[in-house]
Design a protein around this motif. Structure first.
Motif, mmCIF file in Angstrom:
data_model
loop_
_atom_site.group_PDB
_atom_site.id
_atom_site.type_symbol
_atom_site.label_atom_id
_atom_site.label_comp_id
_atom_site.label_asym_id
_atom_site.label_seq_id
_atom_site.Cartn_x
_atom_site.Cartn_y
_atom_site.Cartn_z
ATOM 1 N N ALA A 29 2.067 9.331 6.399
ATOM 2 C CA ALA A 29 2.094 8.256 5.403
ATOM 3 C C ALA A 29 0.743 7.550 5.314
ATOM 4 O O ALA A 29 0.263 7.232 4.214
ATOM 5 C CB ALA A 29 3.193 7.252 5.744
ATOM 6 N N MET A 30 0.115 7.302 6.449
ATOM 7 C CA MET A 30 -1.194 6.641 6.440
ATOM 8 C C MET A 30 -2.265 7.545 5.830
ATOM 9 O O MET A 30 -3.143 7.073 5.113
ATOM 10 C CB MET A 30 -1.597 6.225 7.858
ATOM 11 C CG MET A 30 -0.751 5.110 8.412
ATOM 12 S SD MET A 30 -0.753 3.627 7.397
ATOM 13 C CE MET A 30 -2.445 3.154 7.496
ATOM 14 N N GLY A 31 -2.199 8.824 6.082
ATOM 15 C CA GLY A 31 -3.141 9.765 5.476
ATOM 16 C C GLY A 31 -2.978 9.825 3.972
ATOM 17 O O GLY A 31 -3.962 9.861 3.224
ATOM 18 N N ALA A 33 -1.712 7.410 2.061
ATOM 19 C CA ALA A 33 -2.166 6.130 1.507
ATOM 20 C C ALA A 33 -3.687 6.066 1.464
ATOM 21 O O ALA A 33 -4.271 5.597 0.477
ATOM 22 C CB ALA A 33 -1.610 4.976 2.348
ATOM 23 N N LEU A 34 -4.350 6.547 2.489
ATOM 24 C CA LEU A 34 -5.806 6.548 2.520
ATOM 25 C C LEU A 34 -6.386 7.474 1.457
ATOM 26 O O LEU A 34 -7.343 7.112 0.755
ATOM 27 C CB LEU A 34 -6.293 6.964 3.910
ATOM 28 C CG LEU A 34 -7.776 6.914 4.152
ATOM 29 C CD1 LEU A 34 -8.289 5.480 4.047
ATOM 30 C CD2 LEU A 34 -8.098 7.473 5.519
ATOM 31 N N ALA A 35 -5.799 8.641 1.302
ATOM 32 C CA ALA A 35 -6.279 9.593 0.298
ATOM 33 C C ALA A 35 -6.077 9.056 -1.118
ATOM 34 O O ALA A 35 -6.971 9.155 -1.970
ATOM 35 C CB ALA A 35 -5.573 10.933 0.459
ATOM 36 N N SER A 36 -4.911 8.473 -1.398
ATOM 37 C CA SER A 36 -4.670 7.957 -2.747
ATOM 38 C C SER A 36 -5.541 6.735 -3.027
ATOM 39 O O SER A 36 -6.039 6.561 -4.143
ATOM 40 C CB SER A 36 -3.192 7.625 -2.945
ATOM 41 O OG SER A 36 -2.811 6.580 -2.082
ATOM 42 N N GLY A 37 -5.756 5.886 -2.035
ATOM 43 C CA GLY A 37 -6.646 4.739 -2.226
ATOM 44 C C GLY A 37 -8.070 5.163 -2.515
ATOM 45 O O GLY A 37 -8.749 4.595 -3.372
ATOM 46 N N THR A 38 -8.535 6.185 -1.809
ATOM 47 C CA THR A 38 -9.877 6.712 -2.040
ATOM 48 C C THR A 38 -9.982 7.320 -3.438
ATOM 49 O O THR A 38 -10.962 7.089 -4.159
ATOM 50 C CB THR A 38 -10.225 7.762 -0.973
ATOM 51 O OG1 THR A 38 -10.103 7.163 0.310
ATOM 52 C CG2 THR A 38 -11.619 8.289 -1.159
ATOM 53 N N TYR A 39 -8.989 8.083 -3.835
ATOM 54 C CA TYR A 39 -9.010 8.727 -5.152
ATOM 55 C C TYR A 39 -9.035 7.697 -6.279
ATOM 56 O O TYR A 39 -9.853 7.788 -7.194
ATOM 57 C CB TYR A 39 -7.790 9.643 -5.306
ATOM 58 C CG TYR A 39 -7.615 10.170 -6.705
ATOM 59 C CD1 TYR A 39 -8.460 11.149 -7.200
ATOM 60 C CD2 TYR A 39 -6.619 9.670 -7.541
ATOM 61 C CE1 TYR A 39 -8.313 11.633 -8.492
ATOM 62 C CE2 TYR A 39 -6.463 10.139 -8.829
ATOM 63 C CZ TYR A 39 -7.319 11.121 -9.309
ATOM 64 O OH TYR A 39 -7.172 11.574 -10.585
ATOM 65 N N PHE A 40 -8.145 6.711 -6.228
ATOM 66 C CA PHE A 40 -8.068 5.751 -7.323
ATOM 67 C C PHE A 40 -9.269 4.807 -7.346
ATOM 68 O O PHE A 40 -9.696 4.373 -8.417
ATOM 69 C CB PHE A 40 -6.760 4.968 -7.271
ATOM 70 C CG PHE A 40 -5.585 5.803 -7.699
ATOM 71 C CD1 PHE A 40 -5.487 6.270 -8.991
ATOM 72 C CD2 PHE A 40 -4.592 6.143 -6.804
ATOM 73 C CE1 PHE A 40 -4.423 7.054 -9.403
ATOM 74 C CE2 PHE A 40 -3.515 6.925 -7.198
ATOM 75 C CZ PHE A 40 -3.440 7.384 -8.500
ATOM 76 N N THR A 41 -9.848 4.504 -6.183
ATOM 77 C CA THR A 41 -11.060 3.699 -6.170
ATOM 78 C C THR A 41 -12.217 4.466 -6.776
ATOM 79 O O THR A 41 -12.990 3.921 -7.576
ATOM 80 C CB THR A 41 -11.397 3.279 -4.723
ATOM 81 O OG1 THR A 41 -10.289 2.558 -4.194
ATOM 82 C CG2 THR A 41 -12.637 2.419 -4.678
ATOM 83 N N TYR A 42 -12.355 5.729 -6.429
ATOM 84 C CA TYR A 42 -13.393 6.571 -7.022
ATOM 85 C C TYR A 42 -13.209 6.674 -8.530
ATOM 86 O O TYR A 42 -14.169 6.547 -9.287
ATOM 87 C CB TYR A 42 -13.354 7.967 -6.391
ATOM 88 C CG TYR A 42 -14.221 8.969 -7.102
ATOM 89 C CD1 TYR A 42 -15.598 8.974 -6.917
ATOM 90 C CD2 TYR A 42 -13.670 9.903 -7.975
ATOM 91 C CE1 TYR A 42 -16.397 9.892 -7.581
ATOM 92 C CE2 TYR A 42 -14.454 10.816 -8.638
ATOM 93 C CZ TYR A 42 -15.821 10.809 -8.433
ATOM 94 O OH TYR A 42 -16.612 11.704 -9.099
#
Length: 74
Positions: A29-31, A33-42
């Motif tokens: 779950a943390m992975g 969340a981190l991946a989706s946060g990175t994608y949407f910020t980019y």
């Protein structure tokens, strides 16, 4: 007595990383969340034209302000 000590020593030896199996869903779950946060910020920084991350002359009022101040001085 010796057999019991050998069995206890063998039972203590662990294989793998020593991470409990119960933490696997948390890591997943943390992975995610981190991946989706990175994608949407980019995506927000690279493709949103309203942000002033790079030079964007359409949103800059500097030219208008400079011409108005030059006209007032003349």
């Amino acid at each position: 007595m010796r057999a019991a000590q050998l069995l206890l020593n063998q039972a203590k030896k662990g294989s793998g990383l020593g991470i409990p199996v119960e933490l696997t869903p948390l890591f997943f779950a943390m992975g995610l969340a981190l991946a989706s946060g990175t994608y949407f910020t980019y995506k927000k920084f690279m493709y949103d034209d309203s942000l002033r991350v790079t030079k964007n002359p359409q949103l800059s009022d500097l030219d208008r302000v400079l011409t108005e101040s030059a006209e007032k001085k003349d």
